[in-house]
Design a protein around this motif. Structure first.
Motif, PDB file in Angstrom:
ATOM      1  N   LYS A  59       0.819  -1.211   0.000  1.00 26.64           N
ATOM      2  CA  LYS A  59       0.000   0.000   0.000  1.00 26.64           C
ATOM      3  C   LYS A  59       0.856   1.266   0.000  1.00 26.64           C
ATOM      4  O   LYS A  59       0.515   2.264  -0.616  1.00 26.64           O
ATOM      5  CB  LYS A  59      -0.916  -0.003   1.227  1.00 26.64           C
ATOM      6  N   LYS A  80      -0.169  -3.785  -9.592  1.00 23.62           N
ATOM      7  CA  LYS A  80      -1.097  -3.501  -8.493  1.00 23.62           C
ATOM      8  C   LYS A  80      -2.057  -2.369  -8.867  1.00 23.62           C
ATOM      9  O   LYS A  80      -3.260  -2.430  -8.570  1.00 23.62           O
ATOM     10  CB  LYS A  80      -0.323  -3.144  -7.234  1.00 23.62           C
ATOM     11  N   ASP A  83      -4.540  -3.801 -11.265  1.00 21.26           N
ATOM     12  CA  ASP A  83      -5.459  -4.684 -10.544  1.00 21.26           C
ATOM     13  C   ASP A  83      -6.483  -3.874  -9.755  1.00 21.26           C
ATOM     14  O   ASP A  83      -7.673  -4.234  -9.711  1.00 21.26           O
ATOM     15  CB  ASP A  83      -4.663  -5.597  -9.609  1.00 21.26           C
ATOM     16  N   LYS A  84      -6.042  -2.801  -9.147  1.00 19.56           N
ATOM     17  CA  LYS A  84      -6.950  -1.935  -8.393  1.00 19.56           C
ATOM     18  C   LYS A  84      -7.995  -1.301  -9.318  1.00 19.56           C
ATOM     19  O   LYS A  84      -9.182  -1.230  -8.992  1.00 19.56           O
ATOM     20  CB  LYS A  84      -6.148  -0.840  -7.690  1.00 19.56           C
TER      21      LYS A  84
END
Length: 424
Positions: A59, A80, A83-84
């Motif tokens: 994060k 990431k 994907d988010k």
């Protein structure tokens, strides 16, 4: 690959410097061992740093690094981020789907492997009385009707069940189960209360009109028969007129009888049992021959001993209509063939005549109510136009089909095709 080249270049330069230093201080192998250990420790530190970043959910901003590790961090960050973005898109699609299904007038329930409720829309709350706390409950524990439990256990997509709403007796629901994944099903409940009311009103109307017509038709027929018996001293024109009125009165009586039969077929619940076809067909053929006074015209062939699960009165009505039609619309000296045989996963009743045949364009229409191919036929051959409609409805209640093949001038073949699940 360029980042690997940079790291390899750094390592090569370090080893070269160590080799130059060993010229002056010696011990090249010891220096090389120290360099390799330092390189391995650095890689282990960077690998541990990557694992810690991933464990935290990646994060935070990825740790600053150089060379190949900086490229690895960058690619993971991009994956990431993509994907988010994909998750947001899927969440938006799921939310739109839930909103749209919630707005559907039909009750929809998602059922899991063990018949537990996974999800339901707002209409299911109103029609089936489900509440939020019911999620995860087995649906047979909430709808305890024996008919529903049996329907749910089969999960047959071709089966439809009509039941009263468990929370409102005034509502009639038509249930259907749809399979959309392995061990996952949708239960769809459609409110058919209005249609049932319309059907009930139509049946009551037909019943009332038919019963109201019976009395005046009976009286009219009685007077016409009396006048016909007194016709010796009357003019030929009057005798002919009385005969025509009597024929039409009889036709109206047949029409009333057929309307009542058709209404009963559409609304009456079938009394299913194992029906022995061989004696049924023999009796129909004997009765039809006696009625037409043509005992030698029907040839019956029973080629299988298979019987059917069904309503004997409905099957008798369907078969009898076809046999009588074949006799009525074919020449008096021609043969009508009745054949009962098995073919693949079906058992078939063929009724074949050598009559005038039906034009190809008329074949799809002849099962419609009150439809007759030739309205100009002689009066004695005019029917009510409901016979084949009765046959069609009777077969539909037995999951069977009526297939018609005909050649003008050569005759017709009416086939009743019953599926394997109706065998007994």
């Amino acid at each position: 690959m360029a980042y690997w080249n940079k790291d390899l270049l750094r390592l090569s330069i370090t080893i070269l410097l160590a080799a130059i230093a060993s010229i002056f201080i010696g011990n090249f192998l010891n220096l090389l061992l120290i360099i390799c250990i330092a390189f391995i420790l650095r890689q282990a530190f960077l690998l541990n740093q990557l694992e810690g970043w991933l464990r935290s959910g990646a994060k935070a901003e990825y740790p600053s690094s150089s060379g190949l590790w900086d490229e690895i961090y960058y690619h993971i960050f991009r994956l990431k981020k993509a994907d988010k973005k994909r998750k947001k898109k899927l969440s938006r699609i799921i939310e739109e789907f839930r909103k749209s299904t919630s707005a559907l007038p039909d009750a929809i329930v998602v059922i899991g492997e063990n018949d537990e409720i996974s999800w339901f829309n707002d209409s299911a709350k109103k029609a089936l009385g489900f509440k939020k706390k019911d999620k995860g409950q087995r649906i047979p524990n909430l709808i305890r009707s024996p008919a529903f439990v049996e329907f749910l256990s089969k999960k047959d997509p071709d089966t439809v069940l009509s039941i009263k709403s468990p929370v409102n007796e005034q509502l009639t629901l038509q249930l259907k189960i749809v399979s959309y994944a392995q061990n996952a099903h949708l239960l769809v409940a459609h409110d058919v209360t209005f249609l049932k009311n319309i059907e009930r009103m139509r049946k009551n109307f037909v019943d009332n009109i038919s019963h109201e017509l019976r009395t005046p038709l009976t009286v009219l027929k009685g007077y016409l028969e009396t006048l016909e018996d007194l016709g010796d001293d009357q003019s030929p024109l009057l005798i002919h007129s009385i005969q025509q009125m009597l024929n039409q009165t009889l036709r109206m009586q047949h029409l009333v009888d057929d309307l009542l039969l058709l209404a009963n077929l559409e609304t009456r619940k079938s009394q299913n049992k194992c029906v022995e076809i061989k004696p049924l067909l023999k009796q129909i053929c004997q009765e039809s021959s006696a009625l037409e006074r043509l005992n030698s015209r029907i040839e019956l062939f029973i080629e299988t001993d298979i019987n059917l699960v069904g309503d004997d009165q409905e099957l008798r009505s369907a078969f009898s209509n076809l046999v009588v039609n074949a006799l009525k619309y074919s020449a008096e000296e021609s043969i009508v063939t009745v054949q009962w045989y098995e073919s693949a996963n079906y058992v078939i009743l063929d009724i074949t005549d050598q009559g005038e045949g039906i034009p190809e364009i008329e074949v799809p229409k002849i099962t419609e109510r009150f439809y007759r191919v030739d309205a100009q036929r002689e009066n004695e051959k005019q029917g009510t136009g409901l016979g084949l409609s009765i046959v069609k409805h009777a077969l539909a209640k037995h999951n069977a089909q009526l297939k018609i093949s005909s050649t003008v001038g050569k005759g017709s073949c009416f086939s009743c095709v019953f599926p394997k699940q109706r065998f007994c």
